[in-house]
Write a protein that holds these residues in place. Structure first.
Motif, mmCIF file in Angstrom:
data_model
loop_
_atom_site.group_PDB
_atom_site.id
_atom_site.type_symbol
_atom_site.label_atom_id
_atom_site.label_comp_id
_atom_site.label_asym_id
_atom_site.label_seq_id
_atom_site.Cartn_x
_atom_site.Cartn_y
_atom_site.Cartn_z
ATOM 1 N N VAL A 1 1.928 -10.439 -3.990
ATOM 2 C CA VAL A 1 1.313 -9.358 -3.217
ATOM 3 C C VAL A 1 0.960 -9.834 -1.815
ATOM 4 O O VAL A 1 1.225 -9.154 -0.828
ATOM 5 C CB VAL A 1 0.063 -8.815 -3.950
ATOM 6 C CG1 VAL A 1 -0.734 -7.890 -3.049
ATOM 7 C CG2 VAL A 1 0.481 -8.089 -5.209
ATOM 8 N N LEU A 2 0.377 -11.013 -1.714
ATOM 9 C CA LEU A 2 -0.021 -11.518 -0.400
ATOM 10 C C LEU A 2 1.174 -11.832 0.485
ATOM 11 O O LEU A 2 1.103 -11.666 1.703
ATOM 12 C CB LEU A 2 -0.914 -12.744 -0.556
ATOM 13 C CG LEU A 2 -2.283 -12.471 -1.159
ATOM 14 C CD1 LEU A 2 -3.047 -13.774 -1.332
ATOM 15 C CD2 LEU A 2 -3.072 -11.499 -0.320
ATOM 16 N N GLU A 3 2.260 -12.262 -0.091
ATOM 17 C CA GLU A 3 3.463 -12.531 0.707
ATOM 18 C C GLU A 3 4.067 -11.237 1.260
ATOM 19 O O GLU A 3 4.613 -11.215 2.354
ATOM 20 C CB GLU A 3 4.508 -13.260 -0.127
ATOM 21 C CG GLU A 3 4.168 -14.694 -0.407
ATOM 22 C CD GLU A 3 5.120 -15.356 -1.370
ATOM 23 O OE1 GLU A 3 5.991 -14.656 -1.943
ATOM 24 O OE2 GLU A 3 4.997 -16.585 -1.566
ATOM 25 N N ASN A 4 3.948 -10.150 0.511
ATOM 26 C CA ASN A 4 4.556 -8.887 0.901
ATOM 27 C C ASN A 4 3.555 -7.924 1.540
ATOM 28 O O ASN A 4 3.901 -6.793 1.829
ATOM 29 C CB ASN A 4 5.187 -8.205 -0.310
ATOM 30 C CG ASN A 4 6.333 -9.024 -0.843
ATOM 31 O OD1 ASN A 4 7.156 -9.492 -0.084
ATOM 32 N ND2 ASN A 4 6.366 -9.208 -2.140
ATOM 33 N N ASN B 1 2.267 -7.750 4.497
ATOM 34 C CA ASN B 1 2.535 -7.340 5.869
ATOM 35 C C ASN B 1 3.642 -6.319 5.999
ATOM 36 O O ASN B 1 3.787 -5.689 7.014
ATOM 37 C CB ASN B 1 2.844 -8.561 6.739
ATOM 38 C CG ASN B 1 1.626 -9.428 6.920
ATOM 39 O OD1 ASN B 1 0.511 -8.942 6.900
ATOM 40 N ND2 ASN B 1 1.855 -10.708 7.093
ATOM 41 N N GLU B 2 4.427 -6.153 4.955
ATOM 42 C CA GLU B 2 5.474 -5.131 4.982
ATOM 43 C C GLU B 2 4.822 -3.765 4.863
ATOM 44 O O GLU B 2 3.884 -3.567 4.130
ATOM 45 C CB GLU B 2 6.459 -5.348 3.841
ATOM 46 C CG GLU B 2 7.220 -6.648 3.969
ATOM 47 C CD GLU B 2 8.160 -6.868 2.793
ATOM 48 O OE1 GLU B 2 8.371 -5.919 2.020
ATOM 49 O OE2 GLU B 2 8.641 -7.989 2.644
ATOM 50 N N ARG B 3 5.337 -2.799 5.610
ATOM 51 C CA ARG B 3 4.712 -1.483 5.686
ATOM 52 C C ARG B 3 4.646 -0.784 4.329
ATOM 53 O O ARG B 3 3.694 -0.109 4.011
ATOM 54 C CB ARG B 3 5.461 -0.605 6.672
ATOM 55 C CG ARG B 3 4.793 0.748 6.824
ATOM 56 C CD ARG B 3 5.029 1.387 8.127
ATOM 57 N NE ARG B 3 4.636 0.624 9.282
ATOM 58 C CZ ARG B 3 3.399 0.545 9.755
ATOM 59 N NH1 ARG B 3 2.426 1.157 9.159
ATOM 60 N NH2 ARG B 3 3.136 -0.144 10.836
ATOM 61 N N ASP B 4 5.645 -0.941 3.485
ATOM 62 C CA ASP B 4 5.659 -0.227 2.209
ATOM 63 C C ASP B 4 5.355 -1.131 1.025
ATOM 64 O O ASP B 4 5.723 -0.841 -0.091
ATOM 65 C CB ASP B 4 7.017 0.441 2.001
ATOM 66 C CG ASP B 4 8.162 -0.550 2.021
ATOM 67 O OD1 ASP B 4 9.267 -0.157 1.659
ATOM 68 O OD2 ASP B 4 7.952 -1.709 2.400
ATOM 69 N N ALA B 5 4.653 -2.233 1.241
ATOM 70 C CA ALA B 5 4.375 -3.169 0.156
ATOM 71 C C ALA B 5 3.416 -2.595 -0.878
ATOM 72 O O ALA B 5 3.512 -2.876 -2.046
ATOM 73 C CB ALA B 5 3.815 -4.472 0.704
ATOM 74 N N MET B 6 2.465 -1.814 -0.451
ATOM 75 C CA MET B 6 1.471 -1.285 -1.376
ATOM 76 C C MET B 6 1.747 0.142 -1.640
ATOM 77 O O MET B 6 1.561 1.078 -1.385
ATOM 78 C CB MET B 6 0.068 -1.456 -0.844
ATOM 79 C CG MET B 6 -0.293 -2.908 -0.688
ATOM 80 S SD MET B 6 -0.330 -3.747 -2.230
ATOM 81 C CE MET B 6 -1.972 -4.210 -2.365
#
Length: 67
Positions: free
Chosen positions: A57-60, A62-67
């Motif tokens: 989760v922490l690696e992703n 910063n991606e806009r659609d990660a969450m």
């Protein structure tokens, strides 16, 4: 939340766009910098969680659609 605010901040409707921009400013002020740490603490303290998922989760994050 961040993705929806971004989507509506470029909307054609001026009223929706102005609301989304104001909400984005408040989101950035209160959540953008602190929710990563709070999320990590709560997640690590939960005995059902796995540290591997937290790393993913922490690696992703910063991606806009990660969450």
């Amino acid at each position: 939340v961040c993705n929806h605010l971004h989507t509506h901040s470029v909307a054609d409707n001026d009223y929706i766009r102005s609301l989304a921009i104001k909400m984005q400013e408040k989101f950035d002020k209160y959540c953008k910098n602190n929710y990563n740490v709070l999320f990590a603490i709560a997640f690590v303290l939960d005995p059902r969680s796995k540290l591997g998922y937290l790393k993913y989760v922490l690696e992703n994050l910063n991606e806009r659609d990660a969450m």
